[in-house]
Design a protein around this motif. Structure first.
Motif, PDB file in Angstrom:
ATOM      1  N   GLU A  48       0.564  -1.256   0.031  1.00  0.00           N
ATOM      2  CA  GLU A  48      -0.056  -0.030   0.325  1.00  0.00           C
ATOM      3  C   GLU A  48       0.686   0.908  -0.142  1.00  0.00           C
ATOM      4  O   GLU A  48       1.849   1.685   0.906  1.00  0.00           O
ATOM      5  CB  GLU A  48      -0.755  -0.049   1.170  1.00  0.00           C
ATOM      6  N   LEU A  69       1.950   2.481 -11.330  1.00  0.00           N
ATOM      7  CA  LEU A  69       3.020   1.200 -11.445  1.00  0.00           C
ATOM      8  C   LEU A  69       3.517   1.596 -12.110  1.00  0.00           C
ATOM      9  O   LEU A  69       2.585   1.632 -13.602  1.00  0.00           O
ATOM     10  CB  LEU A  69       1.740  -0.047 -11.273  1.00  0.00           C
ATOM     11  N   LEU A 133      -2.525   4.126  -3.868  1.00  0.00           N
ATOM     12  CA  LEU A 133      -3.021   2.451  -4.684  1.00  0.00           C
ATOM     13  C   LEU A 133      -2.188   1.519  -3.520  1.00  0.00           C
ATOM     14  O   LEU A 133      -1.413   1.393  -2.583  1.00  0.00           O
ATOM     15  CB  LEU A 133      -1.859   2.606  -5.757  1.00  0.00           C
ATOM     16  N   LEU A 135      -1.105  -3.115  -4.491  1.00  0.00           N
ATOM     17  CA  LEU A 135      -1.059  -4.617  -5.326  1.00  0.00           C
ATOM     18  C   LEU A 135      -1.112  -4.765  -4.192  1.00  0.00           C
ATOM     19  O   LEU A 135      -0.042  -5.233  -3.731  1.00  0.00           O
ATOM     20  CB  LEU A 135       0.732  -3.672  -5.571  1.00  0.00           C
ATOM     21  N   THR A 137       0.178  -8.666  -4.172  1.00  0.00           N
ATOM     22  CA  THR A 137       1.007  -9.783  -5.663  1.00  0.00           C
ATOM     23  C   THR A 137       1.107 -10.888  -5.491  1.00  0.00           C
ATOM     24  O   THR A 137       0.902 -12.254  -6.421  1.00  0.00           O
ATOM     25  CB  THR A 137       2.545  -9.438  -5.276  1.00  0.00           C
ATOM     26  N   SER A 141      -2.938  -7.756  -8.899  1.00  0.00           N
ATOM     27  CA  SER A 141      -4.289  -6.687  -9.167  1.00  0.00           C
ATOM     28  C   SER A 141      -3.913  -5.233  -8.220  1.00  0.00           C
ATOM     29  O   SER A 141      -3.334  -5.185  -7.631  1.00  0.00           O
ATOM     30  CB  SER A 141      -5.847  -7.413  -8.657  1.00  0.00           C
ATOM     31  N   LEU A 142      -4.627  -4.980  -8.725  1.00  0.00           N
ATOM     32  CA  LEU A 142      -4.570  -3.041  -8.604  1.00  0.00           C
ATOM     33  C   LEU A 142      -5.510  -2.532  -8.103  1.00  0.00           C
ATOM     34  O   LEU A 142      -6.374  -2.447  -8.542  1.00  0.00           O
ATOM     35  CB  LEU A 142      -3.740  -2.772  -9.505  1.00  0.00           C
ATOM     36  N   ARG A 143      -5.703  -1.814  -6.867  1.00  0.00           N
ATOM     37  CA  ARG A 143      -6.599  -1.584  -6.296  1.00  0.00           C
ATOM     38  C   ARG A 143      -5.937   0.293  -6.041  1.00  0.00           C
ATOM     39  O   ARG A 143      -4.905   0.404  -6.394  1.00  0.00           O
ATOM     40  CB  ARG A 143      -7.805  -1.668  -5.374  1.00  0.00           C
ATOM     41  N   GLU A 154     -10.898  -2.131 -10.054  1.00  0.00           N
ATOM     42  CA  GLU A 154      -9.803  -3.715  -9.635  1.00  0.00           C
ATOM     43  C   GLU A 154      -9.298  -3.782 -10.885  1.00  0.00           C
ATOM     44  O   GLU A 154     -10.265  -4.335 -11.899  1.00  0.00           O
ATOM     45  CB  GLU A 154      -9.894  -4.172  -8.600  1.00  0.00           C
ATOM     46  N   PHE A 169       5.052   1.298  -7.285  1.00  0.00           N
ATOM     47  CA  PHE A 169       4.451   2.543  -6.864  1.00  0.00           C
ATOM     48  C   PHE A 169       5.787   3.089  -8.098  1.00  0.00           C
ATOM     49  O   PHE A 169       6.782   3.662  -7.853  1.00  0.00           O
ATOM     50  CB  PHE A 169       4.145   2.213  -6.036  1.00  0.00           C
TER      51      PHE A 169
END
Length: 217
Positions: A48, A69, A133, A135, A137, A141-143, A154, A169
């Motif tokens: 985060e 990212l 952000l 991530l 892993t 996925s990325l939120r 997402e 990031f």
């Protein structure tokens, strides 16, 4: 590629140029990327990051600054790799190496090339805004977050399994925009060992709250 200043917590760019109000056209077209935090390998946790906007200004009134990212750490231009969330209108850019913005995998903005009135995500071009952000892993996925609240969008990142380089990031910007962003939080959550056999607790990053990046135990 640029790097954060102030012990790795603050990024400031464009201030001297905007004060002079004498930019040349080549300066207006210039862009840059600054990596924020360590590389984040697959199956290494949930990362985060949260930024605070301490100042932002654009010559034409539209702030072309992104958090996002980077998949290719050698990428040097604003939208050449990964995913970007733009301050000025909340649009999201997806580069070719992150799957692209359409079914054909073509890079682009989800809302189109023009400035949009109905944003994909909220704008964050005001002083005090807290874009962030997350991530994952493990899920690949990325939120996106704003003021500590997770937003609905997402994005899946199945390409992480194929990349030789781990993502990071970043903050990116175009010429003609000045801003000062401070990393308020950068941390990695502990993994459930059952999810990732071979990793043991105590070999993960410590909480990096209040602007400090975590280090290995």
């Amino acid at each position: 590629m640029a790097s954060p200043s102030d012990g790795g917590r603050t990024m400031a760019f464009g201030m001297r140029l905007l004060r002079s109000l004498a930019l040349q056209q080549s300066d207006l077209a210039a862009d840059e990327v600054a990596l924020c935090g360590p590389p984040m390998p697959v199956n290494s946790g949930v990362y985060e990051i949260e930024f605070e906007v301490a100042g932002m200004l654009a010559l034409d009134g539209f702030c072309r600054v992104d958090v996002g990212l980077v998949l290719d750490p050698n990428s040097r231009s604003r939208c050449s790799s990964g995913i970007r969330w733009e301050a000025g209108d909340g649009d999201v850019f997806i580069a070719a190496d992150a799957g692209g913005a359409d079914e054909a995998g073509k890079p682009g903005w989800l809302g189109g090339d023009e400035r949009i009135d109905q944003p994909i995500l909220p704008r964050w071009d005001q002083v005090g805004s807290l874009p962030g952000l997350i991530l994952d892993t493990t899920k690949r996925s990325l939120r996106f977050t704003l003021a500590g609240h997770a937003l609905e969008l997402e994005l899946p990142l199945p390409m992480l399994d194929k990349n030789e380089q781990a993502p990071s990031f970043c903050v990116a910007w175009s010429g003609g925009t000045a801003a000062r962003l401070t990393i308020q939080r950068l941390r990695r959550k502990f993994l459930d060992v059952e999810q990732c056999p071979g990793l043991q607790k105590g070999h993960l990053l410590k909480d990096g709250a209040n602007g400090h990046t975590g280090d290995n135990e």
